[in-house]
Scaffold this motif. Structure first.
Motif, PDB file in Angstrom:
ATOM      1  N   MET A 166      30.312  -8.749  -7.927  1.00  0.00           N
ATOM      2  CA  MET A 166      30.295  -9.828  -9.241  1.00  0.00           C
ATOM      3  C   MET A 166      31.589  -9.490  -9.836  1.00  0.00           C
ATOM      4  O   MET A 166      31.682 -10.414 -10.817  1.00  0.00           O
ATOM      5  CB  MET A 166      28.806  -9.574  -9.714  1.00  0.00           C
ATOM      6  N   ASP A 208      34.157  -7.452 -14.973  1.00  0.00           N
ATOM      7  CA  ASP A 208      33.606  -7.567 -16.281  1.00  0.00           C
ATOM      8  C   ASP A 208      32.108  -7.535 -16.041  1.00  0.00           C
ATOM      9  O   ASP A 208      31.295  -7.143 -17.005  1.00  0.00           O
ATOM     10  CB  ASP A 208      33.941  -9.002 -16.458  1.00  0.00           C
ATOM     11  N   THR A 209      31.607  -8.420 -14.905  1.00  0.00           N
ATOM     12  CA  THR A 209      30.008  -8.300 -14.840  1.00  0.00           C
ATOM     13  C   THR A 209      29.468  -6.791 -14.725  1.00  0.00           C
ATOM     14  O   THR A 209      28.489  -6.386 -15.229  1.00  0.00           O
ATOM     15  CB  THR A 209      29.636  -9.172 -13.720  1.00  0.00           C
ATOM     16  N   ARG A 222      30.849  -4.095 -15.861  1.00  0.00           N
ATOM     17  CA  ARG A 222      30.924  -3.494 -17.339  1.00  0.00           C
ATOM     18  C   ARG A 222      29.759  -3.877 -18.102  1.00  0.00           C
ATOM     19  O   ARG A 222      29.249  -3.006 -18.925  1.00  0.00           O
ATOM     20  CB  ARG A 222      32.170  -3.558 -17.948  1.00  0.00           C
ATOM     21  N   THR A 223      29.660  -5.232 -18.084  1.00  0.00           N
ATOM     22  CA  THR A 223      28.273  -5.580 -18.829  1.00  0.00           C
ATOM     23  C   THR A 223      27.022  -5.185 -18.752  1.00  0.00           C
ATOM     24  O   THR A 223      26.215  -4.933 -19.467  1.00  0.00           O
ATOM     25  CB  THR A 223      28.422  -7.213 -18.889  1.00  0.00           C
ATOM     26  N   LEU A 224      26.963  -4.617 -17.405  1.00  0.00           N
ATOM     27  CA  LEU A 224      25.808  -4.176 -16.986  1.00  0.00           C
ATOM     28  C   LEU A 224      25.837  -2.539 -16.949  1.00  0.00           C
ATOM     29  O   LEU A 224      24.756  -1.899 -16.730  1.00  0.00           O
ATOM     30  CB  LEU A 224      25.205  -4.491 -15.458  1.00  0.00           C
ATOM     31  N   GLY A 225      27.083  -2.051 -17.656  1.00  0.00           N
ATOM     32  CA  GLY A 225      26.869  -0.570 -17.956  1.00  0.00           C
ATOM     33  C   GLY A 225      27.379   0.110 -16.708  1.00  0.00           C
ATOM     34  O   GLY A 225      27.175   1.486 -16.668  1.00  0.00           O
ATOM     35  N   LEU A 226      28.007  -0.488 -15.922  1.00  0.00           N
ATOM     36  CA  LEU A 226      28.461   0.292 -14.907  1.00  0.00           C
ATOM     37  C   LEU A 226      29.915   0.835 -14.886  1.00  0.00           C
ATOM     38  O   LEU A 226      30.810   0.360 -15.523  1.00  0.00           O
ATOM     39  CB  LEU A 226      28.560  -0.704 -13.526  1.00  0.00           C
TER      40      LEU A 226
END
Lengths: 307, 250
Positions: free
Chosen positions: A198, A201-202, A204-208
């Motif tokens: 995904m 950005d996605t 990082r948004t999910l903390g990965l």
């Protein structure tokens, strides 16, 4: 539902049975030696290489965020080949595992460079990515061929670059279990690879930790490809055809679909190998050639099916 | 509260935001408004730590954003971006379930599943939950992505133009959800184009222009003829219809 779930493993088992009883030497009852030394290892090699390459293909597609890539269209296989040629020139007597390590490192560097290259391409045209990969792989392959030509190693390059299972015997394919292990390792990180698909950005948004998951994915793809190239040679298009078929049928939530991808990959390579054994019986057509033809057709169909 | 101090951001070398110092109140709905290219999305992405500021600080409840570890931040702050591409072929339910990833790390509990279902229901997606995203319309996809953000259940919710592609009924639904979240104590920050919507739902408004803050304050103060006309360099009138402010450009 349960019946449907059992269908794929049952089909694989059936294929494996057919594979064990298909070959030039007529099998007599109780001819366990032939089965144990040649037919079973060959069958296992096809299953392992197929499953692992299909998994490597999916991961590559998630990392590149592109449906049209797989280890043989991203320079991974060619880089692995270049790595073995290089190590063979530097240390001709090196043990097989040393060559495999060299191939893995080369595949890793080659694929990382590919990803860095395609990051710069505009995302609007997804076909630029595989085109770049094919040209890039061509350059790496040409370099390998040139080096090999200079030192009379051309026939080895052929062996590495064209997947062929007739030479598989007990004691000569076992490294492929490592590829199988890497495929299982990929399954443990299935969710993270889906999220990586995904985008950064996605993720990082999910903390990965995105760079870390990319590095892990590259390691798995490079490892699987290098092991396959060294033991049976590059088998093209498995990583492209299988994931795309499964994506159409079952989507790309890898936690759910990775086992299906692995099974379909195993089945496809084994089926193609059996086909190669019977088309011009008693001669054999390499599995890489059959998949090359089949894969090219499916690839063209995919391009055409794109709106 | 989210506070920025002299925040500057550059995109590929070009300065986009300069000297942004705002204080976005906790548990309120803040609207970011302004002309195209004012830097609203850039500010939102920077607050979501998807862009690195060139200088300045961002504080969440007094804590430097940079000091929050990524995993912890994913539990505190979620963001809906404008870029629509999703990538893998997922069903709506798959996508929304990934919003629970910071909580469950892939092993959904019964509570996670309940949260996912609730987000799906709130965005009116129950009829499409098991459809693949690539078979949905733009507005349905947008709602699925909003549902994913909601499922993340963070104290801070950043939404970049959430009304893109939405029809009137669903636009209202989404703004009501944003309002409910703020009323439940979450800090909601929304980039909005429709100033009437901003006037109706936002508590606090930040008006931006050419990478700077042009006005900031309670919505009654910022959504005014004088401020808006200056902001957009065109005549804007604010009328009152049924007790609500309506922004007109005729």
């Amino acid at each position: 539902m349960t019946l449907g779930r059992l269908a794929a493993p049952a089909a694989l088992l059936l294929l494996a049975g057919v594979s064990i009883f298909t070959g030039v030497a007529a099998l007599q009852w109780g001819d366990l030696w032939l089965i144990g030394v040649s037919r079973l290892p060959r069958t296992a090699a096809a299953l392992l290489a197929g499953a692992a390459l299909a998994v490597a293909g999916v991961i590559m597609q998630m990392l590149a965020r592109n449906r049209f890539v797989e280890p043989s269209t991203t320079g991974t296989g060619q880089a692995a080949g270049l790595g073995i040629v290089a190590i063979t020139l530097v240390a001709p007597a090196a043990a097989l595992w040393v060559k495999m390590a060299a191939a893995t490192v080369a595949a890793l560097l080659g694929t990382a460079l590919f990803l860095a290259l395609v990051r710069r391409l505009p995302r609007r045209d997804p076909l630029l990515v595989p085109l770049t990969g094919i040209v890039y792989g061509g350059i790496l392959g040409a370099a390998a061929t040139f080096l090999a030509y200079e030192r009379d190693l051309i026939q080895y390059v052929d062996i590495w670059m064209n997947g062929e299972l007739s030479g598989v015997m007990l004691g000569r394919y076992e490294f492929l279990w490592a590829a199988g292990a890497l495929a299982i390792a990929a399954y443990l990180y299935a969710d993270r690879f889906t999220i990586a698909g995904m985008g950064e950005d996605t993720s990082r948004t999910l903390g990965l930790d995105y760079p870390r998951i990319v590095a892990l994915g590259l390691l798995i793809v490079a490892g699987i490809t290098a092991v396959t190239v060294v033991t049976v040679g590059m088998i093209p298009f498995v990583g492209l055809v299988v994931p795309n078929m499964i994506a159409r049928l079952a989507g790309e939530n890898l936690r759910r679909t990775l086992p299906q991808v692995a099974m379909a990959g195993a089945g496809l390579v084994l089926a193609c190998d059996i086909l190669g054994r019977v088309i011009r019986y008693p001669y054999e057509i390499p599995v890489g050639t059959i998949l090359g033809v089949l894969g090219a057709v499916v690839f063209l169909w995919m391009l055409n099916a794109r709106r | 509260m989210i506070e920025t101090r002299a925040l500057s951001v550059a995109l590929s070398g070009k300065p986009v935001l300069a000297d942004i110092s705002v204080a976005l109140p906790k548990g309120r709905l803040t609207a970011l408004v302004g002309p195209n290219g004012a830097g609203k999305s850039t500010l939102l992405m920077t607050l979501g730590r998807l862009l690195e500021p060139a200088s300045g600080d961002i504080l969440i409840d007094g804590r430097d954003l940079r000091a929050v570890p990524p995993r912890e931040l994913a539990l505190q702050l979620s963001i809906l971006r404008q870029e629509g591409a999703i990538g893998p072929r997922l069903t709506v339910r798959d996508l929304v379930s990934f919003g629970r990833y910071p909580h469950s790390h892939g092993r959904l509990t019964a509570a996670d599943r309940l949260e996912v279902q609730r987000a799906i229901d709130r965005l009116d997606l129950a009829g499409f939950a098991d459809r693949y995203l690539d078979t949905l319309s733009g507005g349905q996809k947008q709602r699925a992505q909003i549902a994913m953000v909601l499922a993340q259940q963070t104290d801070v919710i950043l939404l970049d133009e959430p009304l893109n592609n939405l029809d009137l009924a669903h636009a209202r639904r989404v703004m009501r959800i944003a309002r409910e979240e703020a009323d439940a104590g979450r800090t909601v920050i929304v980039v909005l184009h429709d100033l009437t919507v901003a006037a109706a739902y936002a508590d606090h408004v930040v008006a931006m222009k050419a990478g700077r803050v042009a006005a900031e304050g309670p919505s009654e103060e910022v959504i005014s003829e004088e401020v808006l006309s200056r902001l957009f360099e065109t005549d804007v009138s604010v009328a009152e219809v049924g007790g609500r402010r309506v922004v007109l450009t005729l």
